[in-house]
Design a protein around this motif. Structure first.
Motif, PDB file in Angstrom:
ATOM      1  N   UNK A  37       0.832  -1.207   0.000  1.00 13.54           N
ATOM      2  CA  UNK A  37       0.000   0.000   0.000  1.00 13.54           C
ATOM      3  C   UNK A  37       0.867   1.257   0.000  1.00 13.54           C
ATOM      4  N   UNK A  38       1.908   1.271   0.799  1.00  9.74           N
ATOM      5  CA  UNK A  38       2.808   2.426   0.816  1.00  9.74           C
ATOM      6  C   UNK A  38       3.511   2.582  -0.524  1.00  9.74           C
ATOM      7  N   UNK A  39       3.965   1.475  -1.097  1.00  5.05           N
ATOM      8  CA  UNK A  39       4.727   1.508  -2.351  1.00  5.05           C
ATOM      9  C   UNK A  39       3.894   2.043  -3.509  1.00  5.05           C
ATOM     10  N   UNK A  40       2.600   1.675  -3.561  1.00  2.00           N
ATOM     11  CA  UNK A  40       1.755   2.116  -4.683  1.00  2.00           C
ATOM     12  C   UNK A  40       1.145   3.482  -4.452  1.00  2.00           C
ATOM     13  N   UNK A  41       1.360   4.068  -3.254  1.00  2.00           N
ATOM     14  CA  UNK A  41       0.915   5.436  -3.031  1.00  2.00           C
ATOM     15  C   UNK A  41      -0.374   5.590  -2.274  1.00  2.00           C
ATOM     16  N   UNK A  42      -0.900   4.546  -1.641  1.00  3.54           N
ATOM     17  CA  UNK A  42      -2.115   4.674  -0.856  1.00  3.54           C
ATOM     18  C   UNK A  42      -1.795   5.244   0.520  1.00  3.54           C
ATOM     19  N   UNK A 379       7.069   8.019  -4.346  1.00  4.07           N
ATOM     20  CA  UNK A 379       8.093   7.957  -3.300  1.00  4.07           C
ATOM     21  C   UNK A 379       8.520   9.347  -2.832  1.00  4.07           C
ATOM     22  N   UNK A 380       7.620  10.351  -2.920  1.00  2.00           N
ATOM     23  CA  UNK A 380       8.010  11.686  -2.483  1.00  2.00           C
ATOM     24  C   UNK A 380       8.066  11.744  -0.949  1.00  2.00           C
ATOM     25  N   UNK A 381       8.718  12.770  -0.431  1.00  3.64           N
ATOM     26  CA  UNK A 381       8.980  12.873   1.012  1.00  3.64           C
ATOM     27  C   UNK A 381       7.688  12.966   1.819  1.00  3.64           C
ATOM     28  N   UNK A 383       4.741  11.749   1.218  1.00  3.07           N
ATOM     29  CA  UNK A 383       4.098  10.431   1.297  1.00  3.07           C
ATOM     30  C   UNK A 383       4.817   9.549   2.319  1.00  3.07           C
ATOM     31  N   UNK A 384       6.138   9.551   2.285  1.00  3.59           N
ATOM     32  CA  UNK A 384       6.912   8.722   3.220  1.00  3.59           C
ATOM     33  C   UNK A 384       6.690   9.169   4.662  1.00  3.59           C
ATOM     34  N   UNK A 385       6.672  10.468   4.887  1.00  2.00           N
ATOM     35  CA  UNK A 385       6.454  10.975   6.239  1.00  2.00           C
ATOM     36  C   UNK A 385       5.050  10.651   6.738  1.00  2.00           C
ATOM     37  N   UNK A 386       4.067  10.715   5.843  1.00  2.00           N
ATOM     38  CA  UNK A 386       2.693  10.376   6.213  1.00  2.00           C
ATOM     39  C   UNK A 386       2.597   8.921   6.654  1.00  2.00           C
ATOM     40  N   UNK A 387       3.288   8.026   5.934  1.00  4.14           N
ATOM     41  CA  UNK A 387       3.269   6.616   6.315  1.00  4.14           C
ATOM     42  C   UNK A 387       4.010   6.373   7.622  1.00  4.14           C
ATOM     43  N   UNK A 388       5.075   7.098   7.846  1.00  4.20           N
ATOM     44  CA  UNK A 388       5.801   6.972   9.121  1.00  4.20           C
ATOM     45  C   UNK A 388       4.882   7.337  10.280  1.00  4.20           C
ATOM     46  N   UNK A 389       4.134   8.430  10.123  1.00  4.43           N
ATOM     47  CA  UNK A 389       3.208   8.841  11.175  1.00  4.43           C
ATOM     48  C   UNK A 389       2.086   7.821  11.359  1.00  4.43           C
ATOM     49  N   UNK A 390       1.592   7.257  10.259  1.00  2.00           N
ATOM     50  CA  UNK A 390       0.513   6.264  10.362  1.00  2.00           C
ATOM     51  C   UNK A 390       0.983   5.026  11.124  1.00  2.00           C
ATOM     52  N   UNK A 391       2.177   4.543  10.787  1.00  2.00           N
ATOM     53  CA  UNK A 391       2.709   3.356  11.474  1.00  2.00           C
ATOM     54  C   UNK A 391       2.877   3.614  12.962  1.00  2.00           C
ATOM     55  N   UNK A 392       3.442   4.767  13.311  1.00  2.00           N
ATOM     56  CA  UNK A 392       3.681   5.081  14.723  1.00  2.00           C
ATOM     57  C   UNK A 392       2.370   5.237  15.485  1.00  2.00           C
ATOM     58  N   UNK A 393       1.355   5.827  14.840  1.00  2.00           N
ATOM     59  CA  UNK A 393       0.056   5.970  15.473  1.00  2.00           C
ATOM     60  C   UNK A 393      -0.579   4.601  15.706  1.00  2.00           C
TER      61      UNK A 393
END
Length: 411
Positions: A37-42, A379-381, A383-393
């Motif tokens: 999901x992260x790789x394809x941009x969701x 793979x823009x920054x 998007x990556x930061x949003x996924x980092x926050x989602x995982x931590x939450x």
């Protein structure tokens, strides 16, 4: 993806299935709903999880589409159906079909999940065309456990040869034709499977144990005892097919049998030229075939190992983190589709000879070029930061839940 479009009730799961297949073809080190999901941009994995768990689409119909796609593009008059199982090591007891059992993946008894696959192997390539999950008796004797794992009401125990028979029957009933079937000792030692193949007009070369009893004009022998009587002049050096390091040469001998029933019945014996180790195969055919044909069919069994290696290494066949049967069947079916795509592209590329200083394109190289040149994952920054926050939450919520459960247990 257009071939399987009608299997989806809505456009959203169809669109997401295409993105999941792209994720399975990606170069991700681990492939699951989160990473894909992260790789394809969701924005989160919920959509991928919904696709595998609750969305309305027919995985068995997609399986049939994969089979038709493979046979259409890899069609070969001398193709062989290869049946074999593979296991995935799992933790816990809740994943459907899991128990402590032998798996060739680990080479020992492990807590694992085992599935039987049917592979179509021809000169143009090879790919899986069907799958059946092996559900042990420890599961079928517990209806509540089966129900919780999404298995159908009244799920009955079926042996691996019975699962193989089920898949071969589906293949033939769909109108496809093939001459030969091969498999290892699990399948060669099963009389019911052999009888079914004979009734359907299929020839076979099936491995059997050294203790298998065969009938000659003289008397009944164990396979190893009969092999000991083969004279030196009867052995022939033949290749069982090309491997990664060249042709696989063995010594071969064949003995005619006098077992009841129509057709020709033989015992094929393979001897390792270095170690002297012997392997045995029961052969049945409607007419007399040369030894080279029997050797070719026996050597086709290695194709299933290559298929498993590619499907797991390139298409994430074994990387699912799913407990229930519907989700498992959907994941492995789409993984089969992803691998079939690579196999078909490889077959088409091999019709054009490469330059003298290059080997033909491999599935690994096709996957790399496809992802690099055709697919452009997000793979823009931001998007990556949003996924980092989602995982931590998500992890914070899980930690809070664990602490509450632990506190409640202590009161």
């Amino acid at each position: 993806m257009a071939r399987i479009a009608e299997r989806f009730a809505r456009v959203e799961p169809r669109w997401r299935a295409g993105r999941l297949v792209l994720g399975l073809l990606s170069d991700l080190p681990r492939k699951n709903c989160w990473t894909i999901a992260e790789w394809v941009g969701e924005a989160n994995p919920h959509g991928m999880q919904h696709l595998l768990c609750r969305a309305s689409w027919d995985a068995d119909a997609v399986r049939d589409d994969v089979r038709d796609y493979v046979v259409e593009h890899l069609h070969d008059e001398e193709a062989v159906l290869v049946v074999d199982e593979t296991g995935d090591v799992k933790k816990g007891i809740h994943t459907v079909g899991v128990q402590r059992q032998y798996t060739g993946t680990a080479g020992r008894i492990e807590n694992s999940q085992v599935a039987v696959y049917l592979v179509y192997a021809g000169t143009r390539g090879h790919a899986a065309v069907d799958r059946e999950l092996y559900v042990p008796r420890s599961w079928t004797r517990d209806p509540d456990r089966c129900r919780a794992a999404g298995l159908g009401e009244g799920t009955a125990f079926a042996t691996k040869p019975e699962l193989a028979t089920r898949m071969i029957t589906r293949f033939l009933d769909a109108g496809h034709r093939v001459g030969w079937v091969t498999g290892d000792e699990v399948y060669g030692g099963n009389p019911k499977l052999r009888s079914t193949l004979e009734e359907r007009g299929l020839e076979y070369v099936l491995a059997v144990a050294c203790s298998a009893e065969v009938t000659t004009n003289a008397r009944i022998f164990r396979a190893d005892a009969l092999a000991a009587k083969v004279p030196k002049r009867a052995w022939q050096k033949l290749s069982a097919g090309a491997g990664a390091k060249g042709n696989r040469f063995y010594d071969w001998a064949v003995i005619d049998l006098a077992e009841p029933g129509p057709g020709h019945r033989q015992l094929l014996i393979r001897r390792n030229r270095r170690t002297g180790e012997l392997a045995y195969y029961r052969c049945h055919s409607t007419r007399q075939f040369p030894l080279t044909t029997l050797v070719r069919v026996a050597g086709s069994r290695w194709r299933v190992e290559e298929t498993f290696q590619t499907e797991k290494g390139l298409a994430g066949l074994d990387e699912h983190q799913l407990r229930r049967y519907p989700s498992w069947s959907r994941w492995v079916t789409l993984a089969m589709l992803a691998h079939a795509f690579l196999a078909v592209v490889r077959a088409d590329e091999h019709t054009r000879p490469p330059p003298d200083d290059l080997i033909p394109l491999t599935c690994n190289e096709i996957q790399h070029l496809f992802i690099t040149l055709v697919v452009q994952p997000l793979s823009d920054a931001a998007h990556r930061l949003s996924w980092s926050a989602w995982r931590r939450r998500h992890q914070a919520q899980a930690r809070t839940s664990h602490y509450r459960r632990q506190a409640a247990a202590q009161t």
